[in-house]
Motif scaffolding. Structure first.
Motif, PDB file in Angstrom:
ATOM      1  N   ALA A 134     -23.982   9.695 -16.404  1.00 42.37           N
ATOM      2  CA  ALA A 134     -25.419   9.447 -16.338  1.00 42.37           C
ATOM      3  C   ALA A 134     -26.179  10.491 -17.143  1.00 42.37           C
ATOM      4  O   ALA A 134     -27.231  10.191 -17.717  1.00 42.37           O
ATOM      5  CB  ALA A 134     -25.893   9.446 -14.884  1.00 42.37           C
ATOM      6  N   SER A 135     -25.669  11.725 -17.207  1.00 46.05           N
ATOM      7  CA  SER A 135     -26.350  12.796 -17.918  1.00 46.05           C
ATOM      8  C   SER A 135     -25.354  13.913 -18.190  1.00 46.05           C
ATOM      9  O   SER A 135     -24.222  13.901 -17.694  1.00 46.05           O
ATOM     10  CB  SER A 135     -27.504  13.336 -17.073  1.00 46.05           C
ATOM     11  N   GLU A 136     -25.803  14.903 -18.955  1.00 42.57           N
ATOM     12  CA  GLU A 136     -24.969  16.081 -19.210  1.00 42.57           C
ATOM     13  C   GLU A 136     -24.699  16.819 -17.904  1.00 42.57           C
ATOM     14  O   GLU A 136     -23.599  17.311 -17.667  1.00 42.57           O
ATOM     15  CB  GLU A 136     -25.667  17.003 -20.217  1.00 42.57           C
ATOM     16  N   ASP A 137     -25.711  16.896 -17.034  1.00 39.31           N
ATOM     17  CA  ASP A 137     -25.534  17.558 -15.740  1.00 39.31           C
ATOM     18  C   ASP A 137     -24.482  16.842 -14.890  1.00 39.31           C
ATOM     19  O   ASP A 137     -23.687  17.474 -14.196  1.00 39.31           O
ATOM     20  CB  ASP A 137     -26.859  17.618 -14.980  1.00 39.31           C
ATOM     21  N   ASP A 138     -24.472  15.510 -14.948  1.00 40.78           N
ATOM     22  CA  ASP A 138     -23.476  14.723 -14.206  1.00 40.78           C
ATOM     23  C   ASP A 138     -22.071  15.043 -14.713  1.00 40.78           C
ATOM     24  O   ASP A 138     -21.141  15.246 -13.927  1.00 40.78           O
ATOM     25  CB  ASP A 138     -23.787  13.232 -14.351  1.00 40.78           C
ATOM     26  N   PHE A 139     -21.910  15.112 -16.041  1.00 35.29           N
ATOM     27  CA  PHE A 139     -20.612  15.469 -16.625  1.00 35.29           C
ATOM     28  C   PHE A 139     -20.179  16.855 -16.156  1.00 35.29           C
ATOM     29  O   PHE A 139     -19.049  17.044 -15.708  1.00 35.29           O
ATOM     30  CB  PHE A 139     -20.673  15.422 -18.152  1.00 35.29           C
ATOM     31  N   GLN A 140     -21.076  17.832 -16.251  1.00 37.51           N
ATOM     32  CA  GLN A 140     -20.742  19.204 -15.865  1.00 37.51           C
ATOM     33  C   GLN A 140     -20.395  19.302 -14.377  1.00 37.51           C
ATOM     34  O   GLN A 140     -19.466  20.013 -13.997  1.00 37.51           O
ATOM     35  CB  GLN A 140     -21.893  20.162 -16.203  1.00 37.51           C
ATOM     36  N   ALA A 141     -21.120  18.563 -13.540  1.00 39.56           N
ATOM     37  CA  ALA A 141     -20.845  18.582 -12.097  1.00 39.56           C
ATOM     38  C   ALA A 141     -19.463  18.004 -11.804  1.00 39.56           C
ATOM     39  O   ALA A 141     -18.698  18.555 -10.995  1.00 39.56           O
ATOM     40  CB  ALA A 141     -21.922  17.802 -11.348  1.00 39.56           C
ATOM     41  N   GLN A 142     -19.123  16.897 -12.451  1.00 41.73           N
ATOM     42  CA  GLN A 142     -17.804  16.294 -12.228  1.00 41.73           C
ATOM     43  C   GLN A 142     -16.694  17.181 -12.770  1.00 41.73           C
ATOM     44  O   GLN A 142     -15.637  17.316 -12.150  1.00 41.73           O
ATOM     45  CB  GLN A 142     -17.743  14.906 -12.867  1.00 41.73           C
ATOM     46  N   LEU A 143     -16.926  17.797 -13.930  1.00 42.57           N
ATOM     47  CA  LEU A 143     -15.922  18.678 -14.525  1.00 42.57           C
ATOM     48  C   LEU A 143     -15.675  19.898 -13.639  1.00 42.57           C
ATOM     49  O   LEU A 143     -14.532  20.220 -13.317  1.00 42.57           O
ATOM     50  CB  LEU A 143     -16.378  19.110 -15.923  1.00 42.57           C
ATOM     51  N   SER A 144     -16.762  20.550 -13.212  1.00 43.48           N
ATOM     52  CA  SER A 144     -16.587  21.754 -12.390  1.00 43.48           C
ATOM     53  C   SER A 144     -16.082  21.423 -10.992  1.00 43.48           C
ATOM     54  O   SER A 144     -15.440  22.246 -10.348  1.00 43.48           O
ATOM     55  CB  SER A 144     -17.898  22.539 -12.304  1.00 43.48           C
ATOM     56  N   GLY A 145     -16.327  20.205 -10.514  1.00 41.62           N
ATOM     57  CA  GLY A 145     -15.846  19.799  -9.201  1.00 41.62           C
ATOM     58  C   GLY A 145     -14.421  19.283  -9.206  1.00 41.62           C
ATOM     59  O   GLY A 145     -13.893  18.890  -8.164  1.00 41.62           O
ATOM     60  N   GLY A 146     -13.768  19.261 -10.381  1.00 35.22           N
ATOM     61  CA  GLY A 146     -12.385  18.784 -10.467  1.00 35.22           C
ATOM     62  C   GLY A 146     -12.246  17.291 -10.263  1.00 35.22           C
ATOM     63  O   GLY A 146     -11.186  16.809  -9.874  1.00 35.22           O
ATOM     64  N   LEU A 147     -13.313  16.542 -10.546  1.00 35.47           N
ATOM     65  CA  LEU A 147     -13.289  15.099 -10.329  1.00 35.47           C
ATOM     66  C   LEU A 147     -12.788  14.321 -11.536  1.00 35.47           C
ATOM     67  O   LEU A 147     -12.508  13.129 -11.422  1.00 35.47           O
ATOM     68  CB  LEU A 147     -14.697  14.605  -9.953  1.00 35.47           C
ATOM     69  N   LEU A 148     -12.663  14.967 -12.684  1.00 35.49           N
ATOM     70  CA  LEU A 148     -12.202  14.289 -13.890  1.00 35.49           C
ATOM     71  C   LEU A 148     -10.700  14.466 -14.029  1.00 35.49           C
ATOM     72  O   LEU A 148     -10.165  15.545 -13.797  1.00 35.49           O
ATOM     73  CB  LEU A 148     -12.899  14.866 -15.127  1.00 35.49           C
ATOM     74  N   GLU A 149     -10.035  13.388 -14.427  1.00 36.10           N
ATOM     75  CA  GLU A 149      -8.598  13.489 -14.688  1.00 36.10           C
ATOM     76  C   GLU A 149      -8.217  12.529 -15.793  1.00 36.10           C
ATOM     77  O   GLU A 149      -8.865  11.509 -16.010  1.00 36.10           O
ATOM     78  CB  GLU A 149      -7.764  13.256 -13.439  1.00 36.10           C
ATOM     79  N   CYS A 150      -7.169  12.876 -16.503  1.00 34.24           N
ATOM     80  CA  CYS A 150      -6.675  12.055 -17.606  1.00 34.24           C
ATOM     81  C   CYS A 150      -6.153  10.735 -17.048  1.00 34.24           C
ATOM     82  O   CYS A 150      -5.384  10.729 -16.088  1.00 34.24           O
ATOM     83  CB  CYS A 150      -5.558  12.792 -18.335  1.00 34.24           C
ATOM     84  N   PRO A 151      -6.555   9.607 -17.631  1.00 35.88           N
ATOM     85  CA  PRO A 151      -6.068   8.319 -17.141  1.00 35.88           C
ATOM     86  C   PRO A 151      -4.592   8.068 -17.452  1.00 35.88           C
ATOM     87  O   PRO A 151      -3.991   7.166 -16.899  1.00 35.88           O
ATOM     88  CB  PRO A 151      -6.959   7.301 -17.862  1.00 35.88           C
ATOM     89  N   LEU A 152      -4.002   8.895 -18.312  1.00 34.98           N
ATOM     90  CA  LEU A 152      -2.596   8.709 -18.650  1.00 34.98           C
ATOM     91  C   LEU A 152      -1.658   9.589 -17.842  1.00 34.98           C
ATOM     92  O   LEU A 152      -0.639   9.131 -17.353  1.00 34.98           O
ATOM     93  CB  LEU A 152      -2.369   8.970 -20.138  1.00 34.98           C
ATOM     94  N   CYS A 153      -2.016  10.877 -17.695  1.00 30.99           N
ATOM     95  CA  CYS A 153      -1.076  11.796 -17.041  1.00 30.99           C
ATOM     96  C   CYS A 153      -1.648  12.464 -15.795  1.00 30.99           C
ATOM     97  O   CYS A 153      -0.976  13.274 -15.178  1.00 30.99           O
ATOM     98  CB  CYS A 153      -0.602  12.853 -18.031  1.00 30.99           C
ATOM     99  N   ALA A 154      -2.888  12.133 -15.445  1.00 28.03           N
ATOM    100  CA  ALA A 154      -3.553  12.670 -14.256  1.00 28.03           C
ATOM    101  C   ALA A 154      -3.829  14.170 -14.347  1.00 28.03           C
ATOM    102  O   ALA A 154      -4.120  14.808 -13.350  1.00 28.03           O
ATOM    103  CB  ALA A 154      -2.778  12.335 -12.983  1.00 28.03           C
TER     104      ALA A 154
END
Length: 162
Positions: free
Chosen positions: A19-39
């Motif tokens: 939704a925004s740069e802040d949303d990306f940063q929040a998900q990244l720092s919260g460990g919510l992002l993962e690679c769809p291939l290798c997790a």
């Protein structure tokens, strides 16, 4: 909506929509992002070109020039035959292989070591199974002559496969 080019520590590239740069940063720092291939959860942002919608804008053709023919598809086929497939093609093949494993095996979950032993020793019918086993359990199975393979399952494939 922001579309970002992302990459895991293993070099797998993928897109993320935020939704925004802040949303990306929040998900990244919260460990919510993962690679769809290798997790993998060690995700970095790759440089990307802006996407511009110029609607009907076109560059004028220079006088006396003709349109160039599109590139021949044989170039990609030759690269694939030589074993030099682009990463996106390899990722697609890997996902296709994982989907085949999911479609042709039964998930026995944490009972995997017991079930694979029962199959190996002829106590139950032979069938394709998958499940979870610790590294220690896999080593014990190998000591018994039972070959198993660890296959990382991306979280995106653990649900319904589209």
């Amino acid at each position: 909506m922001k579309v970002l080019d992302l990459c895991c520590a293993h070099g797998h590239g993928f897109e993320g929509w935020f939704a925004s740069e802040d949303d990306f940063q929040a998900q990244l720092s919260g460990g919510l992002l993962e690679c769809p291939l290798c997790a993998d959860r060690l995700i970095s942002r790759r440089p990307s070109a802006p996407r511009l919608n110029l609607s009907g804008a076109r560059e004028p053709a220079a006088a006396g020039t003709t349109a160039a023919a599109p590139p021949a598809p044989a170039a990609g086929a030759a690269a694939a035959a030589a074993g030099h497939q682009p990463p996106a093609a390899l990722q697609a093949l890997w996902l296709q292989a994982v989907k085949h494993v999911l479609d042709s095996t039964v998930d026995v979950g944490e009972r995997f070591p017991e079930e694979v032993r029962r199959i190996h020793y002829g106590e139950t019918e032979h069938r394709g199974i998958r499940g979870q086993a610790t590294p220690e359990q896999r080593a014990e199975l190998a000591d018994e002559g039972i070959e198993v393979m660890a296959l990382p399952m991306p979280a995106g494939l653990k649900g319904p496969v589209q």
